[in-house]
Design a protein around this motif. Structure first.
Motif, short mmCIF file in Angstrom:
data_model
loop_
_atom_site.label_atom_id
_atom_site.label_comp_id
_atom_site.label_asym_id
_atom_site.label_seq_id
_atom_site.Cartn_x
_atom_site.Cartn_y
_atom_site.Cartn_z
N ARG A 1 -29.69 30.15 26.20
CA ARG A 1 -28.80 30.83 25.26
C ARG A 1 -28.46 29.87 24.13
O ARG A 1 -28.55 28.64 24.27
CB ARG A 1 -27.54 31.29 25.98
CG ARG A 1 -27.82 32.40 27.02
CD ARG A 1 -26.53 33.06 27.43
NE ARG A 1 -25.65 32.17 28.16
CZ ARG A 1 -25.64 32.01 29.47
NH1 ARG A 1 -26.49 32.71 30.21
NH2 ARG A 1 -24.81 31.18 30.05
N PRO A 2 -28.06 30.38 22.97
CA PRO A 2 -27.77 29.49 21.83
C PRO A 2 -26.73 28.43 22.16
O PRO A 2 -26.86 27.27 21.75
CB PRO A 2 -27.25 30.47 20.76
CG PRO A 2 -27.88 31.79 21.11
CD PRO A 2 -27.99 31.79 22.60
N GLU A 3 -25.69 28.78 22.89
CA GLU A 3 -24.66 27.76 23.20
C GLU A 3 -25.20 26.70 24.15
O GLU A 3 -24.84 25.53 24.09
CB GLU A 3 -23.40 28.42 23.78
CG GLU A 3 -23.61 29.20 25.07
CD GLU A 3 -23.93 30.66 24.80
OE1 GLU A 3 -23.81 31.45 25.76
OE2 GLU A 3 -24.30 31.00 23.67
N GLU A 4 -26.14 27.11 25.05
CA GLU A 4 -26.76 26.13 25.94
C GLU A 4 -27.68 25.18 25.16
O GLU A 4 -27.72 23.97 25.41
CB GLU A 4 -27.55 26.86 27.04
CG GLU A 4 -26.68 27.65 28.01
CD GLU A 4 -27.50 28.46 28.99
OE1 GLU A 4 -27.02 28.67 30.11
OE2 GLU A 4 -28.63 28.87 28.65
N LEU A 5 -28.42 25.77 24.20
CA LEU A 5 -29.32 24.95 23.38
C LEU A 5 -28.55 23.94 22.53
O LEU A 5 -28.93 22.77 22.41
CB LEU A 5 -30.16 25.87 22.49
CG LEU A 5 -31.25 25.18 21.67
CD1 LEU A 5 -32.25 24.47 22.56
CD2 LEU A 5 -31.95 26.20 20.79
N GLU A 6 -27.43 24.37 21.99
CA GLU A 6 -26.60 23.49 21.17
C GLU A 6 -26.04 22.33 22.01
O GLU A 6 -26.04 21.16 21.58
CB GLU A 6 -25.46 24.29 20.54
CG GLU A 6 -24.60 23.47 19.59
CD GLU A 6 -23.48 24.30 18.99
OE1 GLU A 6 -22.59 23.71 18.37
OE2 GLU A 6 -23.48 25.55 19.18
N LEU A 7 -25.61 22.67 23.19
CA LEU A 7 -25.08 21.63 24.09
C LEU A 7 -26.18 20.64 24.46
O LEU A 7 -25.97 19.41 24.48
CB LEU A 7 -24.49 22.30 25.34
CG LEU A 7 -23.94 21.36 26.40
CD1 LEU A 7 -22.75 20.56 25.84
CD2 LEU A 7 -23.51 22.12 27.64
N TRP A 8 -27.36 21.14 24.70
CA TRP A 8 -28.48 20.27 25.07
C TRP A 8 -28.85 19.34 23.93
O TRP A 8 -29.13 18.16 24.13
CB TRP A 8 -29.67 21.13 25.48
CG TRP A 8 -30.93 20.30 25.72
CD1 TRP A 8 -32.03 20.25 24.94
CD2 TRP A 8 -31.16 19.39 26.78
NE1 TRP A 8 -32.95 19.38 25.43
CE2 TRP A 8 -32.43 18.82 26.60
CE3 TRP A 8 -30.41 18.97 27.89
CZ2 TRP A 8 -32.97 17.89 27.46
CZ3 TRP A 8 -30.99 18.02 28.73
CH2 TRP A 8 -32.24 17.50 28.52
N GLN A 9 -28.83 19.85 22.71
CA GLN A 9 -29.17 19.01 21.56
C GLN A 9 -28.14 17.89 21.36
O GLN A 9 -28.49 16.77 20.98
CB GLN A 9 -29.28 19.88 20.30
CG GLN A 9 -30.53 20.76 20.30
CD GLN A 9 -30.58 21.71 19.12
OE1 GLN A 9 -29.58 21.86 18.42
NE2 GLN A 9 -31.75 22.33 18.92
N GLN A 10 -26.87 18.21 21.63
CA GLN A 10 -25.85 17.17 21.53
C GLN A 10 -26.06 16.07 22.56
O GLN A 10 -25.92 14.87 22.28
CB GLN A 10 -24.45 17.79 21.69
CG GLN A 10 -24.03 18.66 20.51
CD GLN A 10 -22.68 19.31 20.72
OE1 GLN A 10 -22.05 19.08 21.74
NE2 GLN A 10 -22.24 20.09 19.74
N VAL A 11 -26.42 16.52 23.75
CA VAL A 11 -26.69 15.52 24.81
C VAL A 11 -27.92 14.70 24.45
O VAL A 11 -27.97 13.48 24.65
CB VAL A 11 -26.87 16.23 26.17
CG1 VAL A 11 -27.35 15.25 27.23
CG2 VAL A 11 -25.57 16.88 26.60
N ALA A 12 -28.96 15.40 23.90
CA ALA A 12 -30.20 14.69 23.57
C ALA A 12 -29.99 13.64 22.49
O ALA A 12 -30.65 12.59 22.45
CB ALA A 12 -31.25 15.70 23.13
N LYS A 13 -29.05 13.84 21.55
CA LYS A 13 -28.78 12.87 20.48
C LYS A 13 -28.20 11.58 21.05
O LYS A 13 -28.44 10.50 20.53
CB LYS A 13 -27.81 13.46 19.46
CG LYS A 13 -28.43 14.54 18.57
CD LYS A 13 -27.40 15.10 17.62
CE LYS A 13 -27.97 16.24 16.80
NZ LYS A 13 -26.99 16.84 15.90
N THR A 14 -27.42 11.69 22.09
CA THR A 14 -26.75 10.49 22.64
C THR A 14 -27.59 9.81 23.70
O THR A 14 -27.25 8.74 24.16
CB THR A 14 -25.40 10.90 23.23
OG1 THR A 14 -25.59 11.88 24.27
CG2 THR A 14 -24.49 11.48 22.16
#
Length: 200
Positions: free
Chosen positions: A7-20
């Motif tokens: 879902r879009p909110e899951e994808l956004e959360l994953w991208q934030q984790v991937a940046k760090t």
């Protein structure tokens, strides 16, 4: 088993984790492409089924079933006799109805009260059978016109109505094979042919 799309909110959360996140030594960093949004389905959208009304409109008697339709098919005594099956010989019955058979004895109940007519009828029928007679005539008179739909009990043609009932009751029922209205030359609707069984 197909993989579930994020879902879009899951994808956004994953991208934030991937940046760090830090990559492991010796391995190139993999970039995760965002999932393409799901294309809308072509065609009209099906309407969602309507939910039942929790409080339907109520009217007094609305749930009652209509009464079954009934008809009075009893008709007059003449109608009932005409619908009875033929128990005697069919050729003899046809000749009897046409007035071709001559009654061997007759009883005239016309003008009698019920209390007097009933024992006279019983005596006449049993005596006739004992004598070996087959066709006898019982005269009742026509009386007033019989109305099967009259809501009020009236003493109209009472002997005409009562005699066939008496002939189906003990002790004479065992002696009677057939009851029919007489031919015009023998009294018509004011008299009955009574065809008797042979005595055993």
């Amino acid at each position: 088993m197909s993989r579930r799309r994020l879902r879009p909110e899951e994808l956004e959360l994953w991208q934030q984790v991937a940046k760090t996140a830090e990559r492991l030594p010796g391995k190139p960093r993999e970039r995760i492409a965002p999932a393409a949004p799901k294309a809308p389905e072509n065609g009209p959208r099906k309407p969602s089924p309507a939910l039942p009304d929790p409080f339907p409109t109520f009217g007094l008697g609305s749930g009652a079933k209509p009464p079954p339709e009934s008809h009075d098919f009893l008709g007059t005594t003449s109608d009932r006799l005409s619908r009875e099956p033929v128990r005697m010989d069919s050729k003899a019955f046809t000749r009897m109805k046409r007035g071709k058979l001559v009654p061997e004895a007759r009883l005239d109940l016309h003008g009698m009260t019920l209390d007097r007519a009933h024992p006279e009828l019983v005596r006449f029928i049993l005596t006739s059978q004992t004598r070996g007679l087959r066709l006898v005539l019982v005269i009742t008179g026509k009386g007033l016109r019989e109305d099967p739909h009259d809501p009020m009990p009236r003493r109209r043609g009472v002997l005409k109505t009562q005699v066939p009932q008496w002939l189906r009751m003990p002790p004479v029922a065992q002696a009677v094979l057939q009851i029919s209205e007489a031919h015009g030359k023998h009294g018509g609707s004011g008299a009955y042919y009574v065809y008797l069984r042979r005595r055993r």
